[in-house]
Design an enzyme around this catalytic site. Structure first.
Site, short mmCIF file in Angstrom:
data_model
loop_
_atom_site.label_atom_id
_atom_site.label_comp_id
_atom_site.label_asym_id
_atom_site.label_seq_id
_atom_site.Cartn_x
_atom_site.Cartn_y
_atom_site.Cartn_z
N LYS A 116 -14.65 -32.59 64.90
CA LYS A 116 -15.57 -33.79 66.23
C LYS A 116 -16.23 -33.72 67.19
O LYS A 116 -15.12 -32.35 68.02
CB LYS A 116 -14.55 -34.46 65.43
CG LYS A 116 -15.86 -35.85 66.51
CD LYS A 116 -17.41 -35.88 66.12
CE LYS A 116 -17.73 -36.94 66.56
NZ LYS A 116 -18.98 -37.70 65.76
N SER A 117 -16.81 -33.33 67.71
CA SER A 117 -18.44 -32.90 68.76
C SER A 117 -17.04 -33.54 69.83
O SER A 117 -17.47 -35.06 69.67
CB SER A 117 -19.03 -33.37 69.01
OG SER A 117 -20.02 -32.60 68.21
N ASN A 159 -22.75 -28.80 71.05
CA ASN A 159 -23.18 -29.61 70.64
C ASN A 159 -24.95 -30.34 71.22
O ASN A 159 -24.46 -30.78 72.08
CB ASN A 159 -22.76 -31.08 69.85
CG ASN A 159 -23.51 -32.01 68.83
OD1 ASN A 159 -25.38 -31.25 68.81
ND2 ASN A 159 -23.00 -32.43 68.43
N CYS A 188 -26.89 -34.08 69.37
CA CYS A 188 -26.94 -35.77 69.50
C CYS A 188 -27.61 -36.41 69.13
O CYS A 188 -28.06 -37.03 70.45
CB CYS A 188 -25.59 -36.12 70.14
SG CYS A 188 -24.64 -37.83 69.21
N ASN A 207 -28.79 -29.89 63.54
CA ASN A 207 -28.25 -31.58 63.38
C ASN A 207 -28.66 -32.05 62.56
O ASN A 207 -30.42 -31.75 61.58
CB ASN A 207 -28.11 -32.43 64.50
CG ASN A 207 -26.69 -32.81 65.17
OD1 ASN A 207 -26.96 -33.52 64.45
ND2 ASN A 207 -26.53 -32.42 66.41
N SER A 208 -28.39 -33.45 62.89
CA SER A 208 -29.23 -34.36 61.22
C SER A 208 -30.95 -35.10 62.72
O SER A 208 -30.84 -34.91 63.47
CB SER A 208 -28.81 -36.71 61.55
OG SER A 208 -28.63 -36.71 62.52
N GLY A 211 -27.74 -28.50 56.13
CA GLY A 211 -28.80 -29.25 55.97
C GLY A 211 -28.86 -29.51 54.55
O GLY A 211 -29.62 -28.24 54.48
O1 RRO Z 1 -21.50 -38.71 66.46
C1 RRO Z 1 -22.63 -39.10 66.09
O2 RRO Z 1 -23.29 -40.21 66.63
C2 RRO Z 1 -23.11 -37.62 66.22
C3 RRO Z 1 -23.13 -36.39 66.34
BR1 RRO Z 1 -22.28 -36.51 68.07
C4 RRO Z 1 -24.09 -35.32 66.03
O3 RRO Z 1 -24.18 -34.79 66.64
N1 RRO Z 1 -24.76 -36.00 65.32
C5 RRO Z 1 -24.79 -37.01 64.35
O4 RRO Z 1 -25.79 -37.06 63.54
N2 RRO Z 1 -23.79 -37.74 64.69
#
Ligand code: RRO
Length: 313
Positions: free
Chosen positions: A44-45, A128, A131, A194-195, A250
């Site tokens: 996890k980041s 990362n 986010c 990322n999302s 993705g």
């Molecule tokens: O923790 C998050 O809200 C989150 C992170 Br750090 C990210 O890099 N990408 C994401 O979709 N959620």
């Protein structure tokens, strides 16, 4: 045929791993990933200090994907770093990825990387830069000047291998710009994507948003984002120095999705939403499905087709 994946000088049994944020919050979840059929895994980041994250509900599975605004809940960099050092010592030949982020912005990114540089961890780091869910903080990698400044600062002291997790881009000018910045540095990999930040999902029965933070806005993952993810893998493969490997993330639900990411030039593949929906068994299934595609097409390894997407001219 073999699914062995080569990535920054390492050979993994297969290209599949979790996407950061899914099933990687603590040692127990990381142990489960390490014991699963995934080829590698990422933590996890982490931010400098541990964080509870945003109020719940903050992650919802949707028919075609997911929406989340977790807000960087994590146990703090010291926790993941200590665990990573132990894992590395116990299993030096099975590399994994330590994900590091920042809650406070530029200076915390730098100090987090200093902390890692000064530690005994010598493995891969996924920085990362994307986010989407910290209220008031833009995604670093949408600011090309700040991203270049940050990488300049980090390369003044950082000597270990790392790559960057990018947000999706939607314009050729932006593909060009981020590639120009990244090609100035000896980064080892990029992770696309990322999302898709700040989407909005509305529940049909109640005419209401489905997550609490930020008025319902959140990062979108899953089936919704595969064409965007593939475009980013492909566009960056066409622009980055060949020494920079790509992780494709993705919309990977099936072996076919994985195959398409590899065709676009990905070397490793991360699974987020579908891992959250299906659990760790997803890796066994994806391995089986991807292997069946290779065999049906007469390929013996990923190298036979990686990056070899056909176009019409
Ligand atoms: O923790 C998050 O809200 C989150 C992170 Br750090 C990210 O890099 N990408 C994401 O979709 N959620």
């Amino acid at each position: 045929a073999t699914l062995q994946a080569t990535f920054y000088g390492h050979t993994f049994d297969n290209p599949f791993m979790n996407a950061s944020g899914v099933h990687c919050m603590d040692k127990t979840e990381l142990d489960e990933l390490a014991a699963s059929a995934s080829g590698s895994f990422v933590t996890k980041s982490a931010t400098a200090d541990s964080r509870d994250g945003n109020p719940e509900p903050r992650y919802i599975n949707l028919e075609l994907g997911s929406i989340n605004s977790m807000g960087l809940p994590n146990l703090g960099l010291a926790y993941y770093l200590e665990d990573a050092i132990k894992r590395q010592a116990a299993n030096p030949d099975t590399p994994f990825f330590l994900s590091v982020a920042s809650y406070k912005g530029f200076d915390e990114y730098v100090s987090n990387m200093k902390h890692i540089q000064e530690s005994d961890y010598t493995g891969l780091v996924e920085l990362n830069l994307s986010c989407p869910n910290v209220p008031g903080k833009p995604q670093m990698a949408y600011d090309f000047e700040d991203t270049e400044k940050l990488l300049n600062e980090i390369f003044k002291f950082y000597t270990k291998p790392f790559g960057v997790k990018l947000p999706p881009y939607f314009d050729f000018m932006h593909f060009d710009k981020i590639a120009d910045v990244l090609n100035k540095f000896d980064i080892k990999f990029v992770n696309c994507v990322n999302s898709v930040g700040n989407g909005l999902y509305i529940d049909e029965a109640t005419d209401t948003v489905v997550i609490k933070p930020k008025g319902g806005f959140g990062g979108i993952g899953g089936e919704y984002i595969k064409p965007t993810a593939l475009a980013n893998v492909r566009a960056l493969r066409q622009r980055l120095n060949p020494s920079i490997d790509i992780i494709g993330t993705g919309g990977i639900l099936t072996g076919r999705d994985a195959y398409e990411h590899l065709l676009c030039g990905a070397s490793m593949l991360q699974v987020g939403t579908q891992l959250h929906k299906e659990g760790l068994g997803v890796f066994e299934r994806l391995n089986t499905e991807l292997l069946a595609i290779l065999e049906a097409k007469g390929y013996t390894s990923i190298a036979d087709f990686k990056g070899k997407l056909a176009t019409l001219d």
